[in-house]
Design an enzyme around this catalytic site. Structure first.
Site, PDB file in Angstrom:
ATOM      1  CE  LYS A  18      -2.267  -1.098   3.823  1.00 24.32           C
ATOM      2  NZ  LYS A  18      -1.650  -2.394   4.181  1.00 24.32           N
ATOM      3  NE  ARG A  93      -4.129  -1.891  10.161  1.00 29.03           N
ATOM      4  CZ  ARG A  93      -3.068  -1.243   9.695  1.00 29.03           C
ATOM      5  NH1 ARG A  93      -3.144   0.013   9.374  1.00 29.03           N
ATOM      6  NH2 ARG A  93      -1.922  -1.876   9.522  1.00 29.03           N
ATOM      7  NE  ARG A 132       7.731  -2.540   5.917  1.00 26.93           N
ATOM      8  CZ  ARG A 132       6.413  -2.348   6.054  1.00 26.93           C
ATOM      9  NH1 ARG A 132       5.731  -1.747   5.109  1.00 26.93           N
ATOM     10  NH2 ARG A 132       5.798  -2.782   7.132  1.00 26.93           N
ATOM     11  NE  ARG A 165       6.724  -0.707  10.189  1.00 23.41           N
ATOM     12  CZ  ARG A 165       5.531  -0.629   9.599  1.00 23.41           C
ATOM     13  NH1 ARG A 165       5.392   0.035   8.467  1.00 23.41           N
ATOM     14  NH2 ARG A 165       4.470  -1.207  10.133  1.00 23.41           N
ATOM     15  NE  ARG A 176       2.391  -5.125  11.063  1.00 21.49           N
ATOM     16  CZ  ARG A 176       3.387  -4.838  10.218  1.00 21.49           C
ATOM     17  NH1 ARG A 176       4.565  -5.407  10.359  1.00 21.49           N
ATOM     18  NH2 ARG A 176       3.199  -3.998   9.249  1.00 21.49           N
TER      19      ARG A 176
HETATM   20  P1  AMP Z   1       1.098  -0.023   9.197  1.00 22.26           P
HETATM   21  O1  AMP Z   1       2.262   0.880   9.010  1.00 22.26           O
HETATM   22  O2  AMP Z   1      -0.120   0.406   8.427  1.00 22.26           O
HETATM   23  O3  AMP Z   1       1.420  -1.484   9.008  1.00 22.26           O
HETATM   24  O4  AMP Z   1       0.666   0.130  10.750  1.00 22.26           O
HETATM   25  C1  AMP Z   1       1.567  -0.196  11.795  1.00 22.26           C
HETATM   26  C2  AMP Z   1       0.793  -0.342  13.100  1.00 22.26           C
HETATM   27  O5  AMP Z   1       0.146   0.900  13.420  1.00 22.26           O
HETATM   28  C3  AMP Z   1      -0.341  -1.350  13.069  1.00 22.26           C
HETATM   29  O6  AMP Z   1       0.119  -2.680  13.310  1.00 22.26           O
HETATM   30  C4  AMP Z   1      -1.235  -0.830  14.202  1.00 22.26           C
HETATM   31  O7  AMP Z   1      -0.682  -1.136  15.464  1.00 22.26           O
HETATM   32  C5  AMP Z   1      -1.131   0.679  14.013  1.00 22.26           C
HETATM   33  N1  AMP Z   1      -2.168   1.180  13.074  1.00 22.26           N
HETATM   34  C6  AMP Z   1      -1.970   1.733  11.841  1.00 22.26           C
HETATM   35  N2  AMP Z   1      -3.138   2.087  11.276  1.00 22.26           N
HETATM   36  C7  AMP Z   1      -4.104   1.745  12.174  1.00 22.26           C
HETATM   37  C8  AMP Z   1      -5.516   1.831  12.160  1.00 22.26           C
HETATM   38  N3  AMP Z   1      -6.190   2.323  11.118  1.00 22.26           N
HETATM   39  N4  AMP Z   1      -6.177   1.393  13.269  1.00 22.26           N
HETATM   40  C9  AMP Z   1      -5.534   0.898  14.317  1.00 22.26           C
HETATM   41  N5  AMP Z   1      -4.205   0.761  14.393  1.00 22.26           N
HETATM   42  C10 AMP Z   1      -3.490   1.186  13.331  1.00 22.26           C
END
Ligand code: AMP
Length: 223
Positions: A18, A93, A132, A165, A176
């Site tokens: 994404k 989400r 990554r 990360r 996740r």
């Molecule tokens: P991402 O970078 O999108 O993979 O997000 C990393 C982490 O941020 C996720 O595993 C969640 O802990 C938190 N996170 C990101 N977006 C959301 C969301 N829309 N709702 C809840 N937690 C989020």
């Protein structure tokens, strides 16, 4: 591109690509990229009250409470640079977040145009996440084999240091993906019901997918 503003959601599991696709789309269509993961990581780095609340959830690979994330997104959408159209990445989400987003957009006199569902197989997602590497300075994603930097550990864009990360470790990745599966089913149904969902193939290369998305936009009257 014609005058019409384009607001889109990129939906798909962690590792669907994404962020990479958002990077390409924002340049091609002059859109603002809003990633809740990035917003939250910035808050954690700044040790703000939001960051302090969010970090434990993020380290476990769990979702940060809806209220916190929605507030972050709402604030971002109010900024003047969101007027040109937005790519939401990693938000919503959950169905509750999608409903909150609709209400927020409505308040701002905006609407969602399309939801691109990047269907991605688990093997591909895990391979992408485990390799990554992210730039500490500019946030650009690289990948040890799919998008290797010219010099190991150094960002191609700004020369910053690349790091892995914390939540890209195998255990947290598994969690996740599980959390994604559990929380997203309703979301797909929600957007399908509204006639906004379009499925695209998240397994193919970012450039090929971009070509598919461009064709889709054209078909939908957005090009
Ligand atoms: P991402 O970078 O999108 O993979 O997000 C990393 C982490 O941020 C996720 O595993 C969640 O802990 C938190 N996170 C990101 N977006 C959301 C969301 N829309 N709702 C809840 N937690 C989020």
């Amino acid at each position: 591109m014609e005058e019409r503003k384009l607001n889109i959601v990129l939906l798909g599991p962690p590792g669907a690509g994404k962020g990479t696709q958002a990077d390409i789309l924002k340049k091609a269509f002059d859109l603002l990229h809003v990633s809740t993961g990035d917003l939250l990581r910035e808050a954690v780095k700044a040790e703000s009250p939001v960051g302090r609340k969010a970090s434990e959830y993020m380290e476990r690979g769990e979702l940060v409470p809806d209220r916190i994330v929605t507030e972050l997104v709402k604030e971002r959408l109010k900024q003047p640079d969101a007027k040109r159209g937005v790519i939401l990445d990693g938000y919503p989400r959950t169905k509750a977040q999608a409903e909150a987003l609709d209400a927020a957009l409505n308040e701002l006199g905006k609407a969602m145009d399309l939801v691109l569902y990047m269907k991605t197989s688990e093997d591909v997602a895990v391979q992408r996440l485990s390799g990554r590497r992210v730039c500490r300075k500019c946030g650009k994603n690289h990948h040890v084999t799919n998008m290797p930097p010219s010099a190991e550990g150094v960002c191609d864009i700004c020369g910053g240091e690349l790091y892995q990360r914390k939540d890209d470790n195998p255990e947290t990745v598994k969690n996740r993906l599980r959390v994604y599966e559990d929380s997203t089913k309703d979301l797909v149904g929600y957007y399908r019901g509204k006639g906004l969902l379009r499925e695209v193939n998240g397994d193919i290369s970012a450039q090929k997918l971009f070509e598919d998305i461009k064709s889709l936009f054209k078909k939908e009257g957005f090009s």
